[in-house]
Design a protein around this motif. Structure first.
Motif: not given
Length: 391
Positions: A157-159, A175-179, A329-332
């Motif tokens: 997700m981080l990548l 994309l993060v949500l899908a992966i 965290g990534l969304a924020l």
């Protein structure tokens, strides 16, 4: 108007709305269930609580975001639910509903008076931004604590986020949500076998009023919701550039929604902070004027939660915690960065803003009131002392 809404909507705003609801429901629904159980609620009554809460949040998100053309996101009172989980033990449900109505009435009256709006408008932007950053920083840190416990899922997700921000910035969170979802499915971390779909059935409970319960449950619920939820919610709007949204009508609206839905379990509604930041940040849309559609999307997803009640909650609960924490965290990240930049932009208020940030991020709680409130108090006191010293 509808044509404008469709034109302003995008995949990124819809995704932001979905992520906000996913994070909000999955991260705190267990506390709501505990509060309902403490009041002696049956399984059917707990489903009614979720139905009422979803309906109230959905309608207020859609109405406020549409009318003010800003991503105004509401939520149930999570600190309030935590308070109820311990204070409702042994209290009959009818008396509990009476206490909820008392809290809702106080909220409505405070909103109509305009006092809350006048108070919050005196908060300097650097202090509000620092408080918001302190609230959200734990979600940023959760990316890397989750990476330690689930390196494959969170690492992927981080990548994806890094590559998405580099080449497809508007769609990075999608994309993060899908992966994250796909990999969780492949790794067997999501289980749908025990899900049973059923619509919510509202259950009316006639309120009864007892002075000890009003003062012991209703008044603390009102205070906790105002200090731990609405003040950070206002700070989120202010720090994100939506200072034009009048707070008094919004507070009045959440109080009215609580009054109408409390007999069915809608114990308290308020401005959201964490989930709102997902919809007010740059990941929702590059154009701040179009982010209101993220608030409307969140409202629609909350309505779905309300319509299907416990079934949707059970669905969200099947997602692994590492996925939820990392996604939030990534969304924020963008909002945390912009809040820190705003908090430290002015040299004269930088130290006061940092004090606000540190107290809020510490998670320290006194007298049952959360760190966000004390961070605000400490920051404002420091801001006043430093200004006196420079005058």
């Amino acid at each position: 108007m509808a044509r404008s809404l469709l034109a302003d909507s995008s995949l990124s705003t819809v995704s932001a709305g979905f992520v906000a609801v996913l994070v909000g429901v999955a991260s705190s629904v267990a506390i709501v269930f505990e509060a309902a159980r403490a009041a002696g609620a049956s399984e059917a009554m707990m489903a009614s609580w979720i139905g009422a809460l979803g309906l109230g949040m959905g309608l207020t998100c859609i109405a406020f975001s549409w009318y003010y053309r800003a991503p105004v996101v509401t939520a149930w009172s999570t600190p309030g639910a935590a308070l109820l989980a311990t204070s409702l033990v042994g209290i009959p449900m009818a008396n509990a509903i009476g206490a909820f109505l008392f809290s809702a009435l106080l909220t409505l009256l405070l909103g109509l008076s305009g006092t809350f709006d006048r108070i919050t408008r005196r908060i300097p932007i650097p202090i509000a931004s620092a408080m918001l950053a302190g609230i959200l920083v734990q979600f940023g840190l959760s990316i890397f604590t989750s990476l330690q416990s689930n390196p494959l899922l969170v690492g992927a997700m981080l990548l994806t986020y890094l590559l998405g921000r580099r080449w497809l910035p508007r769609y990075a969170i999608i994309l993060v949500l899908a992966i994250g979802f796909s990999l969780s499915w492949l790794l067997g971390l999501i289980h749908f076998e025990q899900l049973h779909w059923s619509p919510s059935q509202p259950i009316w409970v006639a309120p009864e009023f007892e002075l000890s319960t009003l003062l012991g449950v209703g008044l603390p619920l009102f205070i906790v919701t105002m200090t731990s939820q609405n003040i950070p919610g206002v700070a989120t709007l202010r720090a994100s550039g939506y200072a034009r949204v009048p707070i008094s009508p919004v507070i009045s609206g959440t109080g009215l929604a609580s009054l109408l839905l409390t007999p069915f379990g809608g114990f308290a509604f308020n401005l959201a902070a964490i989930t709102a930041a997902i919809c007010t940040g740059p990941e929702a849309h590059a154009d701040p004027a179009r982010r209101y559609t993220a608030g409307i999307a969140a409202g629609i997803f909350y309505l779905l939660v309300g319509l299907c009640g416990a079934s949707v909650v059970a669905l969200f609960s099947t997602f692994p915690q590492a996925l939820i924490a990392s996604l939030a965290g990534l969304a924020l990240i963008g909002t945390i960065g912009s809040s820190l930049a705003s908090a430290t932009a002015e040299v004269d208020s930088r130290e006061a803003a940092l004090i606000t940030f540190l107290i809020t991020a510490s998670g320290a709680s006194f007298f049952g009131i959360g760190a966000a409130f004390w961070g605000l108090i400490g920051g404002l006191a420091s801001y006043w002392v430093f200004r006196q010293g420079n005058s």
